[in-house]
Design an enzyme around this catalytic site. Structure first.
Site, mmCIF file in Angstrom:
data_model
loop_
_atom_site.group_PDB
_atom_site.id
_atom_site.type_symbol
_atom_site.label_atom_id
_atom_site.label_comp_id
_atom_site.label_asym_id
_atom_site.label_seq_id
_atom_site.Cartn_x
_atom_site.Cartn_y
_atom_site.Cartn_z
ATOM 1 N N ASP A 199 0.693 -1.375 -0.024
ATOM 2 C CA ASP A 199 -0.086 0.272 0.125
ATOM 3 C C ASP A 199 0.923 1.390 0.128
ATOM 4 O O ASP A 199 0.289 2.293 0.007
ATOM 5 C CB ASP A 199 -0.836 -0.031 1.255
ATOM 6 C CG ASP A 199 -0.335 -0.550 2.434
ATOM 7 O OD1 ASP A 199 0.837 -0.586 2.278
ATOM 8 O OD2 ASP A 199 -0.999 -0.412 3.508
ATOM 9 N N GLY A 362 -6.751 1.157 10.381
ATOM 10 C CA GLY A 362 -6.368 0.490 9.368
ATOM 11 C C GLY A 362 -4.939 -0.172 9.484
ATOM 12 O O GLY A 362 -4.388 -0.116 10.455
ATOM 13 N N CYS A 363 -4.299 -0.704 8.431
ATOM 14 C CA CYS A 363 -3.310 -1.508 8.533
ATOM 15 C C CYS A 363 -1.979 -0.498 8.464
ATOM 16 O O CYS A 363 -0.893 -0.819 9.001
ATOM 17 C CB CYS A 363 -3.016 -2.121 7.266
ATOM 18 S SG CYS A 363 -3.101 -1.600 5.755
ATOM 19 N N THR A 364 -2.285 0.654 7.993
ATOM 20 C CA THR A 364 -1.275 1.737 8.204
ATOM 21 C C THR A 364 -1.358 2.879 9.367
ATOM 22 O O THR A 364 -0.723 3.881 9.514
ATOM 23 C CB THR A 364 -0.819 2.383 6.899
ATOM 24 O OG1 THR A 364 -2.461 3.216 6.582
ATOM 25 C CG2 THR A 364 -0.624 1.555 5.830
#
Length: 395
Positions: A199, A362-364
């Site tokens: 991402d 989120g993942c970040t």
């Protein structure tokens, strides 16, 4: 007497260099790096061996020891206490006898912090850790923006013309990203890299630390100090730093001494690496690079950007009035780039404009979730309130 003899010899060498320059038209003065030898947990011998190792590798520099008399071919300026040692170090730096010095446990003024350099285990890449000791600013986010500038200065002084920059995913990372993007938009180039994860983005994850994705990794100084110890000692069980180049030079506006820092646990290989790092900075004219970069950053409104980060006033969305959520909607669109400390205020800013939103992770990092159809309107509101960069994109 022994100390005076050494100083006379060193001064004599300087005059010989000047005479050579007048005769040949070329100035051949070698770089002279001091190394203090008291204060290590590993003993004086460990430091002396590091100085000898660095000297044996060549590279056009001389190593001058500042400490007790020892059996070595290196020059020794004899002192017998840590207090006397640091006073002598400062004297030799200020009178130009040495160009830089490697030492331990030095107290920098507020506004000065050090840029370390490590070898990352994933790909064996050199990476600057900005910063590792000292305090760039009492305000965390302002400090991290300054750390970015200090890291860029160190990288440029060692010959990297346009170093890539990444921001470690710690508290304040998104605010720092917005500030650096504003600085970049104002004309001071910040060459953001992309995370190695699929991402992307300029906010780095742990994988990027191991791989050395950016040339310069930005984080708060306490985190940087831990990273230095992890990178330097992960193969030894932690009590002996065996890899890398030490905690680096103290950098800050107006600070005019090139003082490199070691840990008391730094082993011979790191001592040698720190001396080589110091010599590279001297050859690259660290002091002039710093002056140039500070001037360019100030021209791009660095001071105004830093001032906006330390305001006591809350963002427009964080007023004390009660805010009621609009009717709930399906929220499948997500917006990243918001600092964890601002997340709930960002949600309320959208509620005030009639846009239903929820906070999430989120993942970040932190995200605000809204209805997919309203994501562009939501981003405009958040950008106007200063929660995200104006050029941000949805997740």
């Amino acid at each position: 007497m022994a100390e005076n003899k050494v100083l006379k010899e060193m001064i004599g060498k300087v005059f010989n260099d000047i005479a050579d320059a007048m005769e040949t038209g070329q100035f051949s003065k070698p770089v002279r790096i001091g190394l203090t030898t008291l204060g290590s947990e590993k003993g004086v011998e460990n430091l002396v061996k590091g100085g000898e190792l660095a000297s044996s590798r060549g590279g056009g520099f001389e190593v001058i020891l500042i400490g007790p008399k020892v059996d070595t071919k290196l020059q020794v300026v004899e002192v017998n206490s840590e207090d006397e040692m640091h006073k002598k170090m400062e004297e030799l730096l200020d009178n130009g006898t040495i160009d830089a010095c490697v030492t331990m446990h030095y107290n920098f003024p507020i506004g000065v912090s050090t840029v370390g350099k490590v070898i990352t285990p994933g790909k064996g890449k050199e990476m600057f850790i900005a910063t590792t000791t000292g305090t760039s600013s009492p305000h965390r986010t302002e400090a991290m923006v300054k750390n970015a500038l200090y890291g860029i200065i160190a990288a440029k002084a060692t010959g990297i013309e346009n170093p890539t920059v990444g921001i470690l995913n710690v508290d304040g990372a998104r605010q720092v990203e917005r500030a650096l993007k504003e600085l970049n938009a104002n004309g001071y180039t910040v060459n953001f890299t992309e995370s190695g994860r699929s991402d992307g983005g300029a906010v780095m994850r742990g994988n990027d630390l191991l791989a050395g994705t950016p040339d310069v990794m930005i984080q708060d100084t306490l985190t940087g100090n831990i990273l230095m110890k992890m990178f330097s000692a992960f193969t030894t069980g932690g009590d002996y730093e065996a890899s890398g180049y030490g905690y680096g030079p103290g950098i800050g506006e107006g600070f005019d001494r090139t003082i490199m820092i070691l840990s008391r646990a730094s082993g011979t290989p790191v001592v040698a690496g720190a001396i080589q790092y110091a010599a590279a900075l001297v050859r690259g004219n660290l002091k002039e690079v710093a002056k140039r970069e500070f001037a360019a950053a100030k021209k791009a409104k660095l001071d105004e950007i830093l001032k906006s980060l330390t305001k006591d006033t809350k963002k427009a969305s964080a007023d004390d009035e009660e805010v009621t959520a609009p009717p709930s909607e399906v929220v499948t669109g997500s917006i990243s780039g918001i600092d964890i400390m601002d997340l709930e205020d960002a949600v309320k800013a959208l509620w005030k404009k009639g846009i239903y939103a929820e906070s999430g992770m989120g993942c970040t990092g932190p995200i605000v979730m809204v209805n997919e159809a309203k994501i562009n309107d939501a981003m405009s509101v958040l950008a106007e309130a200063g929660f995200i960069a104006k050029e941000a994109s949805p997740c």
